[in-house]
Design an enzyme around this catalytic site. Structure first.
Site: not given
Length: 640
Positions: A378, A409
């Site tokens: 990720d 994010e």
């Protein structure tokens, strides 16, 4: 009675031979050094001849000792084979070796990786010098070794880099200008020793070795005693009792302090010295990927966020326009061909920030076909692939293609993707490289974070009827919310409410609390019209009506939806199928930056490589999916 060759003593003899000395053998066998010496003397008494000779601090074997070592290996092999046959199936055991310098960083990662990939297996370790680890792998006594690439002649896979730092005892005083610098180091041959001397010589500091030692613990002991400086592996924190050496000495301005030399390259050797089957392109990709994973780009480290962003922009290369953005300290970039920003037909979106992790998680390691480390899954590897694909096709496709790189994010996305959209960035379709194992995520939930407040009346705990317990009022209100949004017992595409924290200002045990607050994390699908599409004030009223208590909305992000029948989604699915994947559709319960494009009326999907362990201690990327992901992404862009 005839002499007997004791099995335990034979193991100690083999340990001395394999480890290069009594001290290391004792460490590996987890017994005391005097016990190892006693075992060897017992064998000498049994055969009636000396087996070992000492030459200074070095241990060597007599001809009889060498002959017994060969016999001992055969005896132990037969002994262990017999035990295995009689005991029946047992747990698998992996034996892993590493140099002392890399042990603190590598061993936790390898242990976690083997535990995840081979549950129920046992892991044993050997810490030694690179040359001896190479030999052990070649002999088959080690399954895997992580060694220093610069001093190993064995073919192996690069797995990362080891930072180096200078250390001294607290209060240690640097010698006056022109005087020699005392250095503590492991005896030759040792790469760190050479690096230390070369680095100091290059700074004009005239080094000399004040203390030789046979192992790393001896180096730290000598430095702690104030004998000199040492170059050691940087594990994120200084070794106990050590500190960085001082800067310029008083009265001598400008005299240089030792600088950090380049990072050590680490590689992994396995399978009797055979290189794992990986192509040259993937090996080059891994070299860049391990550098990127090593950057601790968490939200609280602006310099590292910028470092990660610049590293990926370097991978894109020159010849493109790079628009840089900055919002609340979070940098981002937009890359495209041409001199002015167009309305993009396609945008490739990736984030480079990661959630916090332990020091070992920022020292990536390759185990089998998995790259372990924070941000592997990720989503730093996907970001690298996107950058490389953009570089290869952006000038040849017949439409405007953009590469959007953001660094926020994990903390909401408002200063990255959302900020760029607010700054006028538009597109027809967006591909976000979050992990999906080459499946296509067309739906993800929205995120709503709120506080529920409760007020009461304080009173002495002995007389609760005189007060009103705010905590009880709060929990009753939470029960009413959870009755409307029950916690599912299995995966379900419904609104979920997580009670993340409850607090009260009351700190006394004998008092009825007069206030209480709960923090809730709510994830909702597009179908929940009581939340989706409404204002924050309307949502606060909805939840307040359920709880019977005041509610404050702290953050509110919409869900994300893209039509599965759109021509973009169909083309992306065909590209996934063309490289051997199904391109199945998925729905994600977590929020992603696609929600900002959805709110702006643009379809966005998640499409990324495989892996697992997102945000966890064993996060990894599946390296077998990297090349198919690159091919699918390229085929998709070229098909439009």
């Amino acid at each position: 009675m005839a002499p007997v060759l004791d099995i335990v003593a034979l193991r100690s003899l083999i340990g001395v031979a394999d480890c290069g000395g009594f001290h290391r053998a004792a460490e590996v066998l987890r017994i005391s050094q005097p016990a190892v010496s006693q075992h060897v003397r017992r064998l000498e008494k049994a055969v009636g001849r000396p087996l070992v000779t000492k030459q200074g601090r070095r241990t060597s074997f007599t001809p009889d000792g060498q002959a017994l070592i060969a016999e001992a290996r055969r005896i132990l092999t037969a002994h262990d084979d017999a035990l295995r046959r009689l005991a029946g199936p047992s747990q698998a055991t992996f034996t892993v070796g590493t140099t002392e310098h890399a042990a603190d960083l590598i061993l936790p990662i390898v242990t976690a990786a083997l535990t995840a990939t081979h549950p129920g297996s046992a892991v044993r370790f050997r810490i030694d010098r690179t040359a001896r680890l190479d030999e052990a792998v070649a002999r088959g006594t080690l399954d895997l070794a992580v060694t220093m690439a610069e001093v190993s002649s064995a073919p192996a896979a690069p797995v990362g880099a080891l930072g180096l730092s200078w250390y001294a005892a607290p209060g240690w005083t640097a010698p006056p200008a022109g005087e020699p610098w005392p250095v503590v180091a492991i005896e030759d041959p040792c790469l760190l020793r050479r690096r230390a001397l070369d680095a100091l010589t290059g700074r004009g500091l005239n080094p000399f070795v004040v203390c030789d030692t046979g192992y790393a613990a001896g180096v730290t002991d000598a430095v702690r005693a104030g004998l000199g400086v040492a170059l050691l592996a940087d594990t994120g924190t200084a070794p106990a009792g050590l500190a960085p050496p001082p800067g310029p000495a008083p009265g001598r301005p400008g005299r240089p302090r030792p600088q950090h030399p380049p990072r050590h390259r680490l590689h992994a050797l396995r399978n009797g010295g055979r290189r794992p089957a990986r192509n040259t392109g993937l090996m080059a990709f891994l070299d860049t990927a391990t550098r990127l994973i090593a950057v601790r780009s968490t939200a609280d480290r602006p310099a590292e966020l910028l470092e990660a962003l610049d590293l990926v922009l370097e991978e894109v290369g020159p010849g493109f326009t790079v628009e840089r953005f900055l919002s609340n300290g979070k940098p981002s970039a937009l890359v495209y061909a041409g001199t002015s920003r167009p309305h993009f037909h396609i945008v490739l979106n990736a984030h480079l920030d990661v959630v916090p992790g332990t020091d070992p998680q920022f020292s990536p390691a390759v185990v089998d076909d998995r790259l372990y480390g924070r941000g592997t899954h990720d989503m730093k590897l996907a970001a690298l692939v996107m950058a490389q694909v953009f570089r290869s096709v952006a000038r040849s496709v017949r439409y405007p293609l953009g590469l959007q790189l953001v660094t926020d994010e994990e903390v909401g996305g408002y200063d990255g993707t959302a900020h760029q959209i607010d700054s006028g960035v538009t597109a027809d379709f967006v591909v976000i490289g979050e992990q999906s194992a080459l499946r296509i995520v067309t739906d993800s939930k929205g995120i709503l974070q709120v506080r529920v407040h409760s007020a009461g009346v304080a009173a002495h705990a002995a007389y609760p009827w005189l007060g009103e317990n705010a905590l009880l009022n709060l929990t009753a209100g939470l029960d009413r919310i959870l009755a409307h949004y029950p916690v599912p017992s299995a995966e379900a595409w419904t609104t979920t409410v997580t009670v993340a924290r409850i607090e009260t200002s009351n700190r006394a045990t004998n008092q009825v609390p007069s206030d209480a607050t709960a923090w809730l994390d709510i994830r909702f699908p597009p179908e929940d019209t009581a939340i989706n599409g409404r204002t924050a004030a309307a949502v606060a009223t909805h939840l307040s009506d359920l709880a019977g208590l005041p509610v404050t909305v702290d953050s509110f992000g919409p869900p994300h939806h893209a039509s599965q029948s759109s021509p973009f989604v169909s083309a992306l699915r065909e590209a996934a199928v063309s490289v051997g994947y199904t391109g199945d559709f998925l729905r994600k319960h977590g929020a992603a930056d696609g929600r900002f494009y959805y709110a702006a009326g643009t379809d966005a999907v998640i499409f990324g490589p495989g892996g697992d362990g997102q945000h966890g201690p064993t996060e990894y990327a599946d390296l077998a999916t990297i090349e198919p992901y690159r091919q699918a992404l390229t085929a998709f862009l070229q098909s439009l």
